[in-house]
Write a protein that holds these residues in place. Structure first.
Motif, short mmCIF file in Angstrom:
data_model
loop_
_atom_site.label_atom_id
_atom_site.label_comp_id
_atom_site.label_asym_id
_atom_site.label_seq_id
_atom_site.Cartn_x
_atom_site.Cartn_y
_atom_site.Cartn_z
N ARG A 73 10.61 2.31 13.25
CA ARG A 73 9.61 2.51 12.21
C ARG A 73 8.83 3.81 12.42
O ARG A 73 8.53 4.52 11.46
CB ARG A 73 8.65 1.31 12.16
CG ARG A 73 9.29 0.06 11.54
CD ARG A 73 8.39 -1.16 11.66
NE ARG A 73 7.12 -0.97 10.97
CZ ARG A 73 6.93 -1.15 9.66
NH1 ARG A 73 7.96 -1.50 8.89
NH2 ARG A 73 5.75 -0.99 9.12
N THR A 77 10.29 5.53 9.32
CA THR A 77 9.46 5.02 8.23
C THR A 77 8.14 5.78 8.10
O THR A 77 7.78 6.25 7.02
CB THR A 77 9.17 3.52 8.42
OG1 THR A 77 10.41 2.80 8.50
CG2 THR A 77 8.34 2.97 7.26
N LEU A 78 7.43 5.90 9.20
CA LEU A 78 6.07 6.43 9.13
C LEU A 78 5.97 7.90 8.71
O LEU A 78 5.05 8.25 7.95
CB LEU A 78 5.36 6.22 10.48
CG LEU A 78 3.87 6.57 10.52
CD1 LEU A 78 3.09 5.84 9.43
CD2 LEU A 78 3.29 6.26 11.89
N TRP A 217 2.20 1.31 5.56
CA TRP A 217 2.79 0.96 6.86
C TRP A 217 3.04 -0.54 6.94
O TRP A 217 4.11 -0.98 7.39
CB TRP A 217 1.86 1.40 7.98
CG TRP A 217 2.18 0.80 9.32
CD1 TRP A 217 1.56 -0.26 9.92
CD2 TRP A 217 3.22 1.20 10.23
NE1 TRP A 217 2.13 -0.54 11.14
CE2 TRP A 217 3.15 0.34 11.36
CE3 TRP A 217 4.18 2.21 10.21
CZ2 TRP A 217 4.02 0.47 12.44
CZ3 TRP A 217 5.04 2.32 11.29
CH2 TRP A 217 4.96 1.47 12.39
#
Length: 475
Positions: A73, A77-78, A217
């Motif tokens: 992540r 993702t972040l 998030w």
């Protein structure tokens, strides 16, 4: 492969040897024999939903999955979320046992809480560069955050944090302050005052609420999470199927509280958590009409389950920092009956149609209130009687993201309902539809809740949905 079965109360939990290559997607197959699940659930699901769950990881393997997923992540993702929301640096500050709810989702599995005073700094140096993850704390935070404070060189932790910020010179510094979203309001008033005192006027001017980033998030699901989520949902369905069967229910003897505590015990035997206490309720022909406030604001009483009852269950599991939220129904057959009355089956079909309408209204960029309005308009046009209260799902049961109705706010939900839908998010499709049952000469409500994934274009149930009642036989 060799594996050992760890003795435990029924059902049996399988503990696999630690092999990181198997961590992603290990909650798969082989549950009917290992978990003692029934051969058939009596409730129709997509594919073989409800007939299998999977091998549960040992505590050590769960920790390995959580940490690998966090690394994924942070890497995949972040960065995009920080750039989407225009945050150059994100500060998450917590003292032990008073943790920011977002910070808790970033701690490694071996950390049960913040330690002493944990300050996490996530800095984006720019497109094409990896995020810098620093722990201004007495300890490195596993391999996820590099220790960036030497107390011997700088005894003042706040000044150490300020020096790190000045060195990187970010334009927008996000902190978790929010009037409207509790999960994005994690910085305490003391922490906020101390931060401002340490930074000084120039840097204080750069502080901005990180509310959109915090929600992003929390609501965005990763590939590793989605590799195991469907099987966790299947396990929940399997436990519901057992609870709504003669394995657990003997009409005329078993109470709703008996079923509730059976679910709690089975969850504990599997080493799983429940993020809320389950409920089991009864609608029946000779009981007063369904009351909305009673159903949603009071707990079910200790009622004995009888032939002819329509049972409802609300149940959720927690595993690998993911949550499920499911509601299904069972019918208790009267002596001589082989199926539920046609009126009840028609009511279930109407609730299934309402599910289709709600999921069909999902669209990237639409707000929760827009989805609610579109779905209600279509449902009423089709002569349904809808109540829609769908919510995000993931690391929290009532997760961050757009609220799509509340049971007592069907005209829209201010602020939380104005948040838009984004791709790669999970939802609990929660609703009810009222129908008049000719056989009972009264109105009842079918209350359904199934977990689903929105990829930005369509909604897919993670492991099917109930389209037939669980059937419980009477002696």
């Amino acid at each position: 492969m060799n594996y050992r079965i760890t003795p435990a109360p029924t059902p049996v939990v399988v503990a696999w040897p630690t092999q990181l290559a198997r961590i992603t997607g290990v909650l798969v197959l082989a549950a009917t024999s290992l978990l003692g699940l029934p051969a058939s659930t009596n409730a129709s699901m997509n594919s073989d939903e409800g007939k299998s769950a999977g091998k549960l990881l040992s505590q050590r393997e769960r920790a390995a999955f959580i940490d690998r997923n966090l690394e994924h992540r942070f890497e995949h993702t972040l960065p995009a979320l920080m750039r989407r929301e225009g945050i150059d640096m994100w500060l998450l500050l917590s003292r032990e046992y008073n943790e920011d709810p977002v910070l808790k989702t970033m701690l490694p599995a071996s950390w049960m809480s913040a330690r002493r005073h944990t300050m996490l700094v996530i800095y984006d140096p720019g497109e094409g560069q990896a995020l810098e993850r620093l722990a201004v704390a007495r300890y490195a935070v596993s391999d996820l955050f590099t220790q960036a404070w030497d107390k011997e060189q700088q005894p003042d932790q706040w000044q150490a944090l300020a020096a790190i910020i000045r060195e990187r010179d970010p334009e927008r510094i996000g902190i978790n302050r929010s009037v409207d979203f509790a999960l994005a309001d994690g910085i305490s008033s003391t922490e906020y005052d101390s931060l401002r005192s340490a930074l000084g006027n120039d840097l204080n001017q750069r502080l901005v609420p990180a509310q959109p980033l915090a929600i992003a998030w929390l609501e965005t699901r990763s590939e590793p999470e989605m590799s195991v989520y469907p099987d966790l949902v299947a396990l929940g369905h399997s436990l519901i199927a057992r609870a709504f069967s003669n394995e657990v229910v003997t009409p005329g003897e078993t109470t709703t509280e008996d079923v509730i505590w059976w679910l709690r015990e089975q969850s504990a035997a599997l080493g799983l958590g429940n993020w809320f206490h389950p409920t089991v309720s009864i609608q029946r022909a000779d009981r007063q009409a369904f009351d909305q406030v009673e159903a949603f604001s009071k707990r079910a009483g200790d009622n004995v389950i009888q032939p002819g009852d329509l049972l409802h269950m609300d149940f959720g599991l927690t595993y690998l920092r993911l949550n499920t939220d499911q509601q299904q129904h069972a019918y208790v057959l009267k002596p001589g009956e082989t199926d539920a009355p046609q009126g009840l089956k028609d009511a279930l079909a109407a609730a299934n149609r309402l599910q289709d309408i709600v999921t069909g209204a999902f669209a990237t960029g639409k707000t929760g209130n827009q989805v609610l309005s579109k779905a209600r308009t279509q449902a009423i046009k089709e002569s349904l009687k809808p109540v829609i209260y769908t919510h995000p799902l993931g690391v929290h049961g009532h997760g961050a993201g757009p609220t799509i109705g509340l049971w007592d706010q069907q005209e829209g939900v201010p602020v939380a309902g104005d948040y838009p839908l984004y791709p790669d998010t999970a939802y609990s499709i929660e609703l009810n539809a009222a129908s008049t049952i000719p056989e009972w000469d009264k109105e009842i409500r079918i209350m359904l809740e199934e977990d689903a994934f929105f990829d930005g274009e369509k909604v897919t149930y993670l492991k099917g949905r109930q389209t037939q009642f669980h059937l419980i036989s009477s002696p």
